[in-house]
Scaffold this motif. Structure first.
Motif, short mmCIF file in Angstrom:
data_model
loop_
_atom_site.label_atom_id
_atom_site.label_comp_id
_atom_site.label_asym_id
_atom_site.label_seq_id
_atom_site.Cartn_x
_atom_site.Cartn_y
_atom_site.Cartn_z
N ALA A 1 0.83 -1.21 0.00
CA ALA A 1 0.00 0.00 0.00
C ALA A 1 0.86 1.26 0.00
N ARG A 2 1.96 1.23 0.73
CA ARG A 2 2.83 2.41 0.77
C ARG A 2 3.52 2.61 -0.58
N THR A 3 3.93 1.52 -1.19
CA THR A 3 4.60 1.62 -2.48
C THR A 3 3.66 2.13 -3.56
N GLU A 4 2.42 1.64 -3.55
CA GLU A 4 1.49 1.94 -4.63
C GLU A 4 0.64 3.19 -4.38
N LEU A 5 0.54 3.64 -3.11
CA LEU A 5 -0.35 4.77 -2.84
C LEU A 5 0.21 5.77 -1.84
N LEU A 6 0.47 5.33 -0.63
CA LEU A 6 0.66 6.25 0.49
C LEU A 6 1.88 7.15 0.35
N ASP A 7 2.95 6.62 -0.21
CA ASP A 7 4.19 7.40 -0.29
C ASP A 7 4.30 8.25 -1.54
N HIS A 8 3.25 8.31 -2.33
CA HIS A 8 3.31 9.05 -3.59
C HIS A 8 3.09 10.55 -3.40
N ARG A 9 2.50 10.95 -2.29
CA ARG A 9 2.20 12.37 -2.09
C ARG A 9 1.93 12.66 -0.62
N GLU A 10 1.83 13.94 -0.30
CA GLU A 10 1.42 14.33 1.04
C GLU A 10 -0.10 14.47 1.06
N TRP A 11 -0.69 14.09 2.17
CA TRP A 11 -2.15 14.11 2.30
C TRP A 11 -2.55 15.29 3.19
N HIS A 12 -3.27 16.25 2.58
CA HIS A 12 -3.55 17.50 3.28
C HIS A 12 -4.75 17.39 4.22
N SER A 13 -5.63 16.44 3.96
CA SER A 13 -6.80 16.31 4.83
C SER A 13 -7.15 14.85 5.03
N ARG A 14 -7.86 14.57 6.11
CA ARG A 14 -8.31 13.19 6.37
C ARG A 14 -9.27 12.73 5.27
N LEU A 15 -10.09 13.65 4.76
CA LEU A 15 -11.04 13.28 3.72
C LEU A 15 -10.33 12.85 2.45
N ASP A 16 -9.27 13.58 2.05
CA ASP A 16 -8.51 13.22 0.86
C ASP A 16 -7.93 11.81 0.99
N LEU A 17 -7.34 11.54 2.14
CA LEU A 17 -6.72 10.24 2.35
C LEU A 17 -7.77 9.13 2.44
N THR A 18 -8.88 9.41 3.11
CA THR A 18 -9.95 8.42 3.21
C THR A 18 -10.48 8.06 1.83
N THR A 19 -10.68 9.05 0.99
CA THR A 19 -11.17 8.80 -0.37
C THR A 19 -10.18 7.98 -1.18
N ALA A 20 -8.90 8.35 -1.07
CA ALA A 20 -7.86 7.62 -1.81
C ALA A 20 -7.76 6.17 -1.33
N LEU A 21 -7.83 5.96 -0.01
CA LEU A 21 -7.76 4.60 0.53
C LEU A 21 -8.95 3.77 0.06
N SER A 22 -10.12 4.38 0.07
CA SER A 22 -11.31 3.65 -0.36
C SER A 22 -11.19 3.21 -1.81
N ASP A 23 -10.74 4.12 -2.69
CA ASP A 23 -10.57 3.77 -4.10
C ASP A 23 -9.51 2.68 -4.27
N TYR A 24 -8.42 2.81 -3.51
CA TYR A 24 -7.34 1.82 -3.61
C TYR A 24 -7.81 0.45 -3.12
N PHE A 25 -8.44 0.41 -1.95
CA PHE A 25 -8.89 -0.85 -1.40
C PHE A 25 -9.93 -1.53 -2.29
N GLU A 26 -10.81 -0.74 -2.85
CA GLU A 26 -11.82 -1.32 -3.76
C GLU A 26 -11.15 -1.90 -5.00
N GLY A 27 -10.06 -1.28 -5.41
CA GLY A 27 -9.37 -1.76 -6.61
C GLY A 27 -8.65 -3.07 -6.39
N ILE A 28 -8.18 -3.35 -5.15
CA ILE A 28 -7.43 -4.59 -4.91
C ILE A 28 -8.29 -5.65 -4.25
N ARG A 29 -9.51 -5.29 -3.84
CA ARG A 29 -10.36 -6.27 -3.14
C ARG A 29 -10.86 -7.32 -4.13
N VAL A 30 -10.81 -8.56 -3.69
CA VAL A 30 -11.28 -9.67 -4.52
C VAL A 30 -12.73 -9.95 -4.19
#
Length: 227
Positions: free
Chosen positions: A198-227
């Motif tokens: 997760a850090r390689t593919e998402l978290l370390d790519h940028r700084e997260w300015h708000s909890r909402l931005d990070l929550t949205t990004a995590l949701s999109d990422y998790f949905e993309g890898i969920r089987v």
């Protein structure tokens, strides 16, 4: 061939080489490739032992690349495991879930993220984010995992959450209670590999300015890898 018990004279004749050439080769120091393979075999054996003998070559390859930073092909891992007599042990999905909570930095402060993984398939079963107490966020992640995957009674969640709210939620969903084995190396390997990815593919790519931005990004990422 000679190392496997075949007489040297027979082995050299079959291979079409001289006995003197064989002894000259044997007297040379190990090559860089052989030395690397010996080192890798020791590391692979250590990872295999830490998994209680359950990891096959695919999971060990993931551990090597994501946790140890080793560049290696799946085929080489499979070859070295076969030479060392190591093999994975088939497991059963939905028997053991592991949980983990991490605090992720944003410009507005920490965002708590809890994940639920199936230890057999390393499948993401559910997740939740928030700033509430960790047990409440964990209980929400567990509920989402059960609802998303329609799991029948039987899985046992393990991890760091043994508080009353999480245990009651597990019982209510027909799950065996967590045992709180916080030092389990196998569970840590599963979780560590997930967060490394997760850090390689998402978290370390940028700084997260708000909890909402990070929550949205995590949701999109998790949905993309969920089987």
């Amino acid at each position: 061939m000679a190392g496997e018990g075949l007489p040297i004279r027979t082995a050299t004749r079959v291979l079409g080489i001289s006995e003197s050439g064989y002894f000259t080769w044997r007297g040379r120091p190990p090559s860089a490739r052989s030395t690397r393979h010996l080192w890798l075999t020791d590391l692979i054996a250590s990872i295999h032992s830490a998994s209680r003998g359950t990891f096959g070559y695919r999971r060990i390859h993931e551990e090597l690349t994501l946790r140890h930073g080793v560049t290696i092909s799946h085929g080489t891992v499979e070859l070295l495991m076969r030479r060392a007599g190591l093999q994975g042990r088939p497991g059963v999905p939905d028997r053991l879930w592991v949980t983990d909570a991490v605090e992720l930095a944003t410009g507005q402060g920490e965002l708590l993220c809890v994940i639920v993984l199936d230890a057999h398939a390393r499948r993401l079963m559910g997740w939740s984010t928030g700033s509430a107490p960790a047990a409440a966020v964990a209980a929400d992640a567990l509920s989402r995992a059960v609802l998303r995957h329609s799991v029948h009674p039987g899985p046992r969640p393990e991890g760091r959450f043994t508080t009353l709210v999480f245990t009651e939620r597990a019982h209510a969903r027909g799950l065996a209670p967590p045992t709180g084995l916080v030092a389990d190396r196998n569970d840590h390997a599963v979780i560590g590999a997930f967060w490394a990815r997760a850090r390689t593919e998402l978290l370390d790519h940028r700084e997260w300015h708000s909890r909402l931005d990070l929550t949205t990004a995590l949701s999109d990422y998790f949905e993309g890898i969920r089987v």
